[in-house]
Design a protein around this motif. Structure first.
Motif, PDB file in Angstrom:
ATOM      1  N   ASP A   1      39.228  28.908  46.099  1.00  0.00           N
ATOM      2  CA  ASP A   1      40.321  28.703  46.620  1.00  0.00           C
ATOM      3  C   ASP A   1      40.831  27.358  46.317  1.00  0.00           C
ATOM      4  O   ASP A   1      40.119  26.165  46.203  1.00  0.00           O
TER       5      ASP A   1
ATOM      6  N   ARG B   1      47.600  34.732  44.462  1.00  0.00           N
ATOM      7  CA  ARG B   1      47.008  35.709  45.137  1.00  0.00           C
ATOM      8  C   ARG B   1      47.367  37.090  44.494  1.00  0.00           C
ATOM      9  O   ARG B   1      46.289  37.928  44.209  1.00  0.00           O
ATOM     10  N   ILE B   2      48.539  37.131  43.953  1.00  0.00           N
ATOM     11  CA  ILE B   2      48.743  38.709  43.108  1.00  0.00           C
ATOM     12  C   ILE B   2      47.928  38.614  41.883  1.00  0.00           C
ATOM     13  O   ILE B   2      47.265  39.751  41.686  1.00  0.00           O
TER      14      ILE B   2
ATOM     15  N   GLY C   1      45.188  37.323  41.242  1.00  0.00           N
ATOM     16  CA  GLY C   1      43.926  37.083  41.410  1.00  0.00           C
ATOM     17  C   GLY C   1      43.499  38.523  42.019  1.00  0.00           C
ATOM     18  O   GLY C   1      42.311  38.947  41.346  1.00  0.00           O
ATOM     19  N   ARG C   2      44.130  39.231  42.644  1.00  0.00           N
ATOM     20  CA  ARG C   2      43.974  40.422  43.048  1.00  0.00           C
ATOM     21  C   ARG C   2      43.852  41.667  41.862  1.00  0.00           C
ATOM     22  O   ARG C   2      42.973  42.363  41.625  1.00  0.00           O
ATOM     23  N   VAL C   3      44.804  41.220  40.883  1.00  0.00           N
ATOM     24  CA  VAL C   3      44.835  42.301  39.541  1.00  0.00           C
ATOM     25  C   VAL C   3      43.804  41.942  38.923  1.00  0.00           C
ATOM     26  O   VAL C   3      43.193  42.845  38.198  1.00  0.00           O
ATOM     27  N   THR C   4      43.499  40.621  38.645  1.00  0.00           N
ATOM     28  CA  THR C   4      42.384  40.552  37.493  1.00  0.00           C
ATOM     29  C   THR C   4      41.040  40.950  38.342  1.00  0.00           C
ATOM     30  O   THR C   4      39.993  41.285  37.557  1.00  0.00           O
ATOM     31  N   LEU C   5      40.925  40.514  39.479  1.00  0.00           N
ATOM     32  CA  LEU C   5      39.501  41.007  40.262  1.00  0.00           C
ATOM     33  C   LEU C   5      39.245  42.450  40.188  1.00  0.00           C
ATOM     34  O   LEU C   5      38.229  42.987  39.816  1.00  0.00           O
ATOM     35  N   ARG C   6      40.419  43.263  40.152  1.00  0.00           N
ATOM     36  CA  ARG C   6      40.383  44.851  40.190  1.00  0.00           C
ATOM     37  C   ARG C   6      39.678  45.232  38.546  1.00  0.00           C
ATOM     38  O   ARG C   6      38.897  46.085  38.524  1.00  0.00           O
TER      39      ARG C   6
ATOM     40  N   ASN D   1      36.191  44.169  38.612  1.00  0.00           N
ATOM     41  CA  ASN D   1      35.365  45.223  39.236  1.00  0.00           C
ATOM     42  C   ASN D   1      35.234  46.706  38.829  1.00  0.00           C
ATOM     43  O   ASN D   1      34.481  47.345  39.195  1.00  0.00           O
TER      44      ASN D   1
ATOM     45  N   GLU E   1      30.836  43.176  44.239  1.00  0.00           N
ATOM     46  CA  GLU E   1      31.897  42.698  43.165  1.00  0.00           C
ATOM     47  C   GLU E   1      31.267  42.265  42.063  1.00  0.00           C
ATOM     48  O   GLU E   1      30.093  41.811  41.947  1.00  0.00           O
TER      49      GLU E   1
END
Length: 428
Positions: free
Chosen positions: A148, A170-171, A173-178, A181, A201
């Motif tokens: 954070d 946030r966007i 972060g979600r795309v890269t974490l996907r 994963n 994860e």
């Protein structure tokens, strides 16, 4: 004095080698037993530390830092999704079973008190956990994992300051974490082989470490809410052993400009040539170190620019008025430690993050790696003409030097629990 046994499982990341082996050297000097699993490309560097070397056998074992020996050609990636696939297949997950096998065998032989695993060696972390040995992960750069308050890594972004930039983080972060994963099924398959439960994860495996040792100053990084196991322990400012040659300043009184791009191949030859052409227009003495990945004969230099394969930056920087670099963390912190302003031409990896941390503090200027000769010359003139850049570099550099002298990293490595469960204090 109580001595301990350490196993380092390291992957040759170019600029990651001097700080990670700097940790090894300091432990050896303290009287500890240290064994380093490392590639053939690192054999001379490991030997210089006094540690024992074990080769990777099941895992990739690169012969050199030349492009023909690279595991993958990240400089050819056409988009971020292709890069993620390449990283997972050829760096993190594809070779993980080999890293696990070699590390497990080394643990059985060496019986270490602690394993220190390169961030790239996910399989080594699995092996250490399976063998019941604690492991640490060094980060010889700004902190790379999502937390954070920290902007997404490797994009050269400033921290979020309002609703729109927080939404941006946030966007992204979600795309890269996907993308990361996508490696979880293969990671869990490896963990199952070693009798370990699955992780949810990808980065959960890295967070199982006892410590994350961030080899930079907290003030260099952007502020964020860090997990308890993250420790900022200061930069290791050692020169690489392949660059410990003698150095004599080029003749003349003009400002000295040091040029140093990546020590691994990132298709930087054309950029280096544009930098040299830019310096040809300026009343300066240019000094270019190409590193082991580029042959100096591939470049054409005017009379006011010297090009060599290697020279010790620690000897050059006190004489330099500016540094032009790809913004690898090692070059950046050594330049700042000398109070030298930076022209950053990031090529990829974590380099955009280092560059934005420099320019955000007023200690340098960032341009595209594709910047023209004219733009590079103009930016270099600005660095040399405006003393505010050097003043900012000196302010940040004084903090980096202070933190590098604390030996906090060794204190963290030595602070292990004894078999009876009591906390072992650092050796004095």
């Amino acid at each position: 004095m109580t001595t301990r046994t350490y196993l380092f499982a390291l992957v040759d990341g170019g600029g990651t080698v001097p700080p990670e082996l700097g940790m090894v050297r300091r432990l050896v000097e303290r009287g500890h037993h240290v064994t380093v699993l490392a590639e053939a490309s690192m054999i001379p560097d490991v030997a210089a530390t006094g540690a024992e070397h074990l080769p990777w056998t099941a895992a990739p074992n690169r012969a050199s830092r030349l492009p023909e020996d690279a595991y993958y050609r990240d400089w050819e990636c056409r988009n971020p999704f292709e890069l993620f696939r390449m990283l997972l297949d050829h760096q993190f997950i594809g070779p993980a079973p080999g890293y696990a096998r070699d590390t497990a065998a080394a643990i059985d032989t060496v019986r270490p008190d602690l394993v220190v695993c390169s961030f790239f060696a996910i399989g080594a972390m699995v092996a250490a956990q399976a063998r019941g040995v604690r492991f640490d992960v060094p980060f010889p750069n700004a902190y790379l994992l999502p937390v954070d308050g920290m902007p997404p890594a490797c994009l050269g972004l400033m921290p979020a300051r309002g609703p729109l930039t927080r939404l941006r983080d946030r966007i992204i972060g979600r795309v890269t974490l996907r993308q990361w994963n996508k490696g979880v099924p293969r990671l869990n398959a490896l963990r199952e082989v070693y009798g370990l439960p699955p992780v949810a994860e990808f980065f959960d495996q890295v967070h199982l470490a006892r410590r994350h040792l961030v080899l930079t100053s907290r003030e260099f990084d952007f502020p964020a809410q860090m997990p308890d196991h993250v420790r900022y322990v200061g930069a290791v400012l050692d020169d690489p052993d392949w660059a410990t040659t003698t150095w004599t300043p080029p003749a003349g009184d003009e400002p000295l400009v040091l040029v140093a791009l990546s020590s691994t191949f990132q298709d930087q030859t054309a950029c280096l040539q544009r930098v040299i052409d830019a310096l040809a227009e300026l009343p300066v003495r240019g000094f270019v170190t190409t590193g082991p990945a580029i042959d100096p004969s591939a470049l054409t230099a005017p009379d006011n620019v010297t090009v060599v394969a290697a020279a010790p930056h620690s000897a050059i920087l006190p004489h330099a008025s500016a540094v032009i670099t790809h913004a690898g963390h090692g070059t950046v912190v050594r330049a700042l430690a000398a109070g030298t302003p930076i022209l950053a031409l990031p090529h990829g990896r974590d380099q955009p993050d280092n560059a934005i941390r420099v320019s955000a503090r007023g200690a340098g200027i960032t341009l595209s790696r594709k910047a023209s000769r004219r733009k590079i010359a103009t930016a270099t003139r600005r660095l040399l003409a405006d003393p505010a850049y050097a003043e900012s570099a000196e302010r940040l550099g004084s903090i980096i030097v202070r933190d590098s002298r604390t030996d906090a990293v060794i204190a963290e490595l030595e602070e292990l629990e004894l078999p009876d469960g009591s906390a072992a204090r650092p050796i004095i």
